[in-house]
Design a protein around this motif. Structure first.
Motif, mmCIF file in Angstrom:
data_model
loop_
_atom_site.group_PDB
_atom_site.id
_atom_site.type_symbol
_atom_site.label_atom_id
_atom_site.label_comp_id
_atom_site.label_asym_id
_atom_site.label_seq_id
_atom_site.Cartn_x
_atom_site.Cartn_y
_atom_site.Cartn_z
ATOM 1 N N ARG A 8 51.005 24.707 -8.776
ATOM 2 C CA ARG A 8 50.265 23.556 -8.251
ATOM 3 C C ARG A 8 48.826 23.967 -7.958
ATOM 4 N N TYR A 9 48.005 22.961 -7.716
ATOM 5 C CA TYR A 9 46.658 23.232 -7.234
ATOM 6 C C TYR A 9 46.712 23.585 -5.748
ATOM 7 N N ALA A 10 45.653 24.186 -5.258
ATOM 8 C CA ALA A 10 45.591 24.593 -3.857
ATOM 9 C C ALA A 10 45.657 23.383 -2.936
ATOM 10 N N GLY A 11 46.056 23.623 -1.695
ATOM 11 C CA GLY A 11 46.087 22.558 -0.710
ATOM 12 C C GLY A 11 44.690 22.132 -0.300
ATOM 13 N N ASP A 12 44.601 21.010 0.395
ATOM 14 C CA ASP A 12 43.278 20.474 0.724
ATOM 15 C C ASP A 12 42.460 21.430 1.585
#
Length: 483
Positions: free
Chosen positions: A81-85
């Protein structure tokens, strides 16, 4: 005599300082250069790309000779996944600043990065990454799940090479974009383009089977909301091993950095590698392989106490998925009925807890801040990476074996407690050991109250979700008819 002794002591000090400052040179070159390393260290705990840690199984590992697969039960962590906010905000705020300082330090003759690593760092840019991408499934993650399903279909053609029907295949995911997209990618691996349109039920939020820990009062109180639960990781973070990582990264980069800076660069190192495993991740050049092993252990300590053997409630609460597995297999053994495949898509918190409940990857000595062991069994880089999965296969055999259960963890054969070998075990042996979880007293284990327990609240909330969803669908139908 005194002068000679002083000179000798001075020489010893110089040798010691040289050996300390060049500890990373003996193994990896003078100094270590990531761009010139033919086999860089890529074990990044839970952010490790699946391709670097998955196994390679044979069809016989799933179904012994003389047997026929009749049911598959898989539980998968979402893919890359992409990184968290918060991580993306940190990348936006800090990485360009650090990049500028490192390049300026190099121009001033400071630091030890080789020209190739400096060039790669200079060419790096944040690109189009922004908070709207936070935590969603990356293209690499879709590929991981699609290819995983395709490999199982190839290995189990008589079981999985069939068109989709609601009776034959059961999909379930949590209420997040990354698990939903992972389920769709897995479906494409099994059914081709039709995988994008097969029926997958709306998620329970929270889900009592595949996100059970969100419904466990004792876990939430004693672990999830308790900073002291992961004190060992905090102590390691404040210990000499991490201090050495920060010190050596400071020397390599030519700028003074804090642990927070090191953590940001480490996250950038492993996320960018996960998003494109074939490419070099420039921020990894901040660390030597030995530094990365220390940071990996720090992450392992966090997961050991959040999800693993560090606290009993972590694994005691993990009986719902195992209960589901046992019930599906037992029903087929008794009645010959049930879906061909049961496929669940969840998060690292679920997979880690379930693997612990099964007794996998248990070290003889608990992991603590002061027993860093590079040969430990609890290695989330190997057993908790992106797309981690457990695959159980029930087979019917022609000989005295009768029914047979095999287990793969991320496509590697594993020997479960209660089974005699990595080749699996008879259904009877499997049930003798794990049948106890068919009577899973989840509310009792989690000390959930009878009124408004987390589980009941989740189910009530889910029922309202279904009502609202149905009303919305009826309204949309009415509008379309009206127009």
């Amino acid at each position: 005599m005194e002068v000679a002794l002083l000179l000798k002591i001075f020489a010893w000090v110089l040798v010691w300082q040289f050996q300390s400052s060049t500890a990373d040179l003996d193994l990896y070159g003078d100094p270590y250069c990531l761009a010139e390393d033919p086999g860089p260290y890529v074990m990044f705990s839970s952010k490790t790309p699946y391709i670097f840690s998955r196994g390679s199984f044979s069809p016989e590992a799933l179904v012994p000779e003389g047997c026929e697969a009749v049911q598959a039960w898989h539980i998968c962590r979402h893919g890359t996944r992409y990184a968290g906010d918060s991580d993306i905000v940190q990348f936006e705020a800090e990485l360009p600043r650090l990049q500028k300082l490192i390049l300026e330090a190099s121009d001033a003759g400071k630091g030890e990065l080789c020209p190739e690593d400096l060039s790669n760092l200079q060419s790096w840019s944040l690109g189009v990454l922004n908070v709207s991408w936070a935590s969603i499934l990356a293209p690499e993650g879709e590929q991981e799940l699609q290819e995983l399903a395709a490999r199982y279909k190839l290995a189990l053609p008589t079981l999985l090479d069939y068109s989709f029907s609601n009776e034959s295949f059961k999909f379930r995911h949590t209420a997040s974009q990354r698990t939903k997209a992972s389920a769709r990618a897995y479906a494409r691996g099994l059914f081709g383009e039709t995988g994008d349109t097969i029926y997958i039920p709306e998620p329970l939020d929270p889900d009592p089977v595949i996100k059970f820990y969100d419904l466990c009062s004792k876990y939430i109180k004693e672990v999830d909301d308790n900073p002291e639960a992961t004190i060992e990781a905090k102590m390691f973070q404040e210990g000499p091993e991490i201090a050495k990582v920060v010190q050596e990264a400071t020397r390599r980069l030519g700028i003074n950095i804090t642990f927070g800076d090191a953590e940001t660069m480490y996250d950038a190192c492993r996320y960018y590698k996960a998003w494109d495993p074939a490419a070099l991740s420039p921020w990894c050049a901040a660390f030597t392989p030995e530094n990365l092993k220390v940071l990996e252990y720090w992450e392992d300590l966090l997961y050991y106490y959040e999800d693993g053997y560090g606290h009993a409630i972590n694994y005691e609460s993990a009986c719902p998925p195992i209960q589901d597995l046992v019930q599906h297999f037992r029903k087929f053994v008794v009645t010959g009925q049930g879906p061909r495949g049961i496929f669940y898509f969840t998060h690292s918190g679920a997979l880690n807890k379930v693997m612990t409940r099964l007794g996998l990857y248990k070290d003889s000595v608990p992991l603590t801040h002061d027993n860093f062991d590079p040969n430990r069994l609890w290695r989330t880089s190997h057993n908790g990476m992106f797309a981690t999965n457990l695959a159980f296969t029930l087979s019917r055999c022609e000989d005295e074996r009768g029914w047979w259960v095999s287990t793969l963890a991320s496509e590697k054969a594993v020997q479960l407690p209660g089974c005699l070998s990595e080749q699996g075990c008879s259904w009877q042996d499997f049930y003798n050991f794990y049948g106890q979880y068919e009577a899973c007293d989840f509310d009792g284990i989690c000390e959930n109250g009878k009124k408004d327990s987390p589980r009941e609240s989740g189910e009530k909330f889910y029922n309202w979700q279904l009502i609202v969803k149905r009303l919305r669908e009826l309204w949309e139908d009415f509008i379309s008819i009206w127009h």
